[in-house]
Design a protein around this motif. Structure first.
Motif, short mmCIF file in Angstrom:
data_model
loop_
_atom_site.label_atom_id
_atom_site.label_comp_id
_atom_site.label_asym_id
_atom_site.label_seq_id
_atom_site.Cartn_x
_atom_site.Cartn_y
_atom_site.Cartn_z
N TYR A 1 -2.46 2.96 -10.64
CA TYR A 1 -3.67 3.78 -10.56
C TYR A 1 -4.14 3.80 -9.11
O TYR A 1 -4.54 2.77 -8.55
CB TYR A 1 -4.74 3.22 -11.50
CG TYR A 1 -4.32 3.36 -12.95
CD1 TYR A 1 -4.76 4.43 -13.71
CD2 TYR A 1 -3.43 2.46 -13.53
CE1 TYR A 1 -4.34 4.60 -15.02
CE2 TYR A 1 -3.00 2.61 -14.84
CZ TYR A 1 -3.46 3.69 -15.58
OH TYR A 1 -3.03 3.85 -16.88
N VAL A 2 -4.09 4.98 -8.50
CA VAL A 2 -4.44 5.13 -7.10
C VAL A 2 -5.84 5.73 -7.01
O VAL A 2 -6.03 6.93 -7.22
CB VAL A 2 -3.41 6.02 -6.37
CG1 VAL A 2 -3.79 6.20 -4.90
CG2 VAL A 2 -2.01 5.42 -6.49
N ILE A 3 -6.83 4.88 -6.75
CA ILE A 3 -8.21 5.33 -6.59
C ILE A 3 -8.38 5.76 -5.15
O ILE A 3 -8.42 4.93 -4.24
CB ILE A 3 -9.21 4.22 -6.97
CG1 ILE A 3 -9.03 3.82 -8.44
CG2 ILE A 3 -10.64 4.68 -6.71
CD1 ILE A 3 -9.94 2.70 -8.90
N ASP A 4 -8.45 7.06 -4.93
CA ASP A 4 -8.34 7.56 -3.56
C ASP A 4 -8.88 8.99 -3.49
O ASP A 4 -9.68 9.41 -4.32
CB ASP A 4 -6.88 7.47 -3.10
CG ASP A 4 -6.76 7.18 -1.61
OD1 ASP A 4 -7.13 8.05 -0.81
OD2 ASP A 4 -6.29 6.09 -1.25
N SER A 5 -8.38 9.74 -2.51
CA SER A 5 -8.82 11.11 -2.27
C SER A 5 -8.11 12.13 -3.14
O SER A 5 -8.38 13.32 -3.05
CB SER A 5 -8.57 11.48 -0.80
OG SER A 5 -7.19 11.42 -0.50
N GLY A 6 -7.21 11.67 -4.00
CA GLY A 6 -6.37 12.54 -4.81
C GLY A 6 -4.92 12.27 -4.51
O GLY A 6 -4.58 11.42 -3.68
N VAL A 7 -4.03 12.97 -5.18
CA VAL A 7 -2.59 12.86 -4.95
C VAL A 7 -1.99 14.24 -5.19
O VAL A 7 -2.35 14.93 -6.15
CB VAL A 7 -1.91 11.83 -5.87
CG1 VAL A 7 -0.40 11.84 -5.70
CG2 VAL A 7 -2.45 10.43 -5.63
N ASP A 8 -1.07 14.65 -4.34
CA ASP A 8 -0.32 15.88 -4.54
C ASP A 8 0.71 15.62 -5.65
O ASP A 8 1.81 15.12 -5.40
CB ASP A 8 0.37 16.28 -3.23
CG ASP A 8 1.19 17.56 -3.35
OD1 ASP A 8 1.25 18.14 -4.46
OD2 ASP A 8 1.77 17.98 -2.33
N LEU A 9 0.33 15.94 -6.88
CA LEU A 9 1.15 15.57 -8.04
C LEU A 9 2.52 16.23 -8.03
O LEU A 9 3.48 15.68 -8.58
CB LEU A 9 0.42 15.94 -9.34
CG LEU A 9 -0.93 15.26 -9.57
CD1 LEU A 9 -1.51 15.68 -10.91
CD2 LEU A 9 -0.81 13.75 -9.50
N GLY A 10 2.63 17.40 -7.41
CA GLY A 10 3.90 18.11 -7.41
C GLY A 10 4.83 17.76 -6.27
O GLY A 10 5.90 18.36 -6.13
N HIS A 11 4.46 16.78 -5.46
CA HIS A 11 5.28 16.43 -4.30
C HIS A 11 6.66 15.93 -4.73
O HIS A 11 6.79 15.17 -5.70
CB HIS A 11 4.59 15.35 -3.47
CG HIS A 11 5.10 15.24 -2.08
ND1 HIS A 11 6.35 14.75 -1.78
CD2 HIS A 11 4.53 15.55 -0.89
CE1 HIS A 11 6.53 14.77 -0.47
NE2 HIS A 11 5.43 15.25 0.10
#
Length: 449
Positions: free
Chosen positions: A118-128
Motif C-alpha cells: 500500500y503506497v500512501i503517496d501522491s498517486g501511482v500511474d497504474l498503467g505504467h
C-alpha cells in the motif's frame, strides 16, 4: 520518453517545495478489501475517499514466520532457486552485497509475489509498463477520481517513482509484488492529477512544465530542496534534482541553489487526508501487506501518529521516511510511531546523506536503518524510467519496503515486529561513514531472500 537509463537526451532540473495539502482520486478495484484489526471509518464515509470493490487476497494472522526473526532463510534443498538479474541500477546491486565492489547483479529467491504493498503517496500511474498490471486502485482522499499520479510542475510523479523502486519490473526490489494506490498527497502547484503523459521542458533557471489531464491542487509530493514557491511544511522528502530522459534538444542544467525548509506550521487538511488514508488501509488491507510512507511532516502530529499506530497495531508493517530536514528524525511524524520501520538515506558512497545544514537525511535514535537514496533509477509517471540525481529519504524508504515484501512473500504471517527485527538484524553493520551520533550504522540487506 524512452525506457531505461541513458535513453534519450538527459537533463537535470530542480523540484521546489511548497505547502502540504492532500489530494485524492476514486478507487476502481481493490485487492485490499477485507482485513483485520480495528475497523476505523472506511473511505466510503470519508469525504473525498471512496473504497474500491473487493478483490482476491491472502489470509491474515500473526503466527510466527517460517524462519525466526533475524535468521537466514534456507538455501538448501526445497528452497526456491535464486533468480539473478543483471545490469541492474547500483542501488539494487547494493542490497544483496555485504561488501563492495558491486557486481552489477541482484540475486534473490523471493520476488514479492502475493504481497500487497500500500503506497500512501501522491498517486501511482497504474498503467505504467514497469508494473505490468500489478498496480491496483485503492482509495483517494482529495480531488477527483483518477488512476494516475499527481504530477509536479516538472512532470515527475513522486508516488510512481516510489512504487517503481518497490515493485518495478526492471527497477524494483520485489518485481512481482502488487502495488495498491492510496492517494493522500496533493500536487505541487502547476501539476496535474491524472494519467498524463509527462513531458519535461527546462530553461536555464531549472523550471519545467508537465502536461496531462486532471486537476491541479494543493502542494508538494516531493522535494525538500529547490526553488520553493511556498512555506516548506508537510511532506518534504523528494529530491532536489532530476536527471533523466527529457525533451529532445534540452541541455543539462545545473542544480538550483538550495532553499531551506520553513517553520513547519501545522496543516490540518494535510493531516486529515493522511489520517483517512491510514485508517482506510487499516480497515481494508489484505494480507500479507506492507505500507510505504515516503513522507514526513515538518512537525509532530498526534492525529497522524495515532492513525499510523493503528495500522501497525492491526498487524500491518509500515515503513516511513526519516525526513529530509537534516535533523533529529524523532521530531517529525510519522517517525517515532511504535513499531514503524524508519529509513534514513545513504549516498552512492555508503555515506550518510547531507547536502547542507538545512538538507539531508533525518537521523537519531528513531532511525532503524539506512538504504540507498541517491542517484536512484525508477518509473517516470507517463512512461519510461529515469534516474534522479539528487538524494532523498523518499527513495531510501521504498527499498526497505521492497525487502519487507520479499520477506513477507516467504513469511506471510509475520508480524510488524518480526519484519522490523528481521530487517534490522540482516542489515550490514559498520559500512557507512558520516553517521551522526545515536544513529544506527546499519545498511539494508536482503539477507539471502
Amino acid at each position: 520518453m524512452g525506457h531505461g537509463r541513458g535513453s534519450g537526451t538527459r537533463w537535470a532540473v530542480t523540484i521546489g517545495v511548497v505547502a502540504l495539502g492532500l489530494s485524492a482520486c476514486g478507487p476502481v478495484e481493490d485487492p485490499a478489501a477485507g482485513g483485520a484489526g480495528t475497523a476505523p471509518p472506511s473511505a466510503t464515509a470519508a469525504p473525498g475517499g471512496t473504497p474500491a470493490s473487493p478483490g482476491p487476497g491472502g489470509p491474515s494472522g500473526t503466527a510466527a514466520p517460517t524462519t525466526g526473526p533475524g535468521s537466514p532463510l534456507p538455501s538448501g534443498p526445497g528452497a526456491p532457486a535464486p533468480v539473478v538479474r543483471t545490469g541492474v541500477p547500483w542501488h539494487l546491486d547494493r542490497l544483496d552485497q555485504r561488501n563492495r565492489p558491486l557486481d552489477g547483479k541482484f540475486t534473490a529467491r523471493s520476488d514479492g509475489a502475493g504481497v500487497n504493498v500500500y503506497v500512501i503517496d501522491s498517486g501511482v500511474d497504474l498503467g505504467h509498463a514497469e508494473f505490468g498490471g500489478r498496480a491496483k486502485q485503492g482509495a483517494d482522499f482529495i480531488g477527483a477520481p483518477d488512476a494516475g499520479d499527481c504530477l509536479d510542475g516538472l512532470g515527475v510523479g513522486h508516488g510512481t517513482f516510489v512504487a517503481g523502486i518497490i515493485a518495478g519490473r526492471t527497477t524494483g526490489v520485489a518485481p512481482k509484488a502488487t502495488i495498491v494506490r492510496v492517494q493522500a498527497i496533493a500536487c505541487e502547484e502547476g501539476g496535474a492529477s491524472g494519467p498524463a503523459t509527462a513531458t519535461g521542458t527546462a530553461t536555464g533557471t531549472a523550471t519545467g512544465t508537465a502536461t496531462g489531464t486532471g486537476t491541479a491542487t494543493g502542494t508538494v509530493s516531493g522535494a525538500a530542496r529547490g526553488s520553493a514557491t511556498g512555506p516548506a511544511r508537510g511532506i518534504a522528502n523528494g529530491p532536489a534534482s532530476l536527471r533523466g530522459p527529457g525533451t529532445k534538444g534540452v541541455p543539462p542544467l545545473s542544480r538550483a541553489k538550495d532553499v531551506p525548509p520553513g517553520p513547519g506550521a501545522p496543516d490540518p487538511a494535510a493531516e486529515a487526508a493522511l489520517v483517512k488514508a491510514a485508517d482506510w488501509v487499516t480497515a481494508h488491507a489484505r494480507r500479507p501487506a506492507v505500507v510505504n510512507m515516503s513522507l514526513n511532516l515538518a512537525y509532530r502530529s498526534a492525529a497522524v501518529d495515532a492513525a499510523v499506530q493503528r495500522m501497525t497495531d492491526a498487524g500491518i508493517p509500515t515503513v516511513v521516511a526519516a525526513g529530509n530536514f537534516n535533523d533529529d528524525a524523532c521530531g517529525h511524524s510519522p517517525v517515532g510511531v511504535r513499531g514503524a520501520i524508519v529509513v534514513a538515506a545513504a549516498t552512492t558512497a555508503d555515506r550518510h546523506w547531507s547536502d547542507s545544514a538545512a538538507f539531508g537525511s533525518g537521523y537519531g535514535r528513531c532511525v532503524d536503518l539506512y538504504a540507498p537514496g541517491e542517484k536512484i533509477t525508477s518509473a517516470l509517471a507517463g512512461g519510461g524510467t529515469t534516474e534522479l540525481e539528487g538524494a532523498a529519504t523518499s527513495w531510501a524508504t521504498p527499498h526497505a519496503t521492497g525487502v519487507a515484501a520479499l520477506y513477507l512473500a516467504r513469511n506471510p504471517s509475520a508480524t510488524p515486529a518480526q519484519v522490523r527485527t528481521w530487517l534490522t538484524q540482516q542489515a550490514v553493520p559498520g559500512v557507512l561513514s558520516g553517521v551522526p551520533p545515536q544513529t544506527p550504522d546499519r545498511l539494508l540487506h536482503t539477507g539471502g531472500l
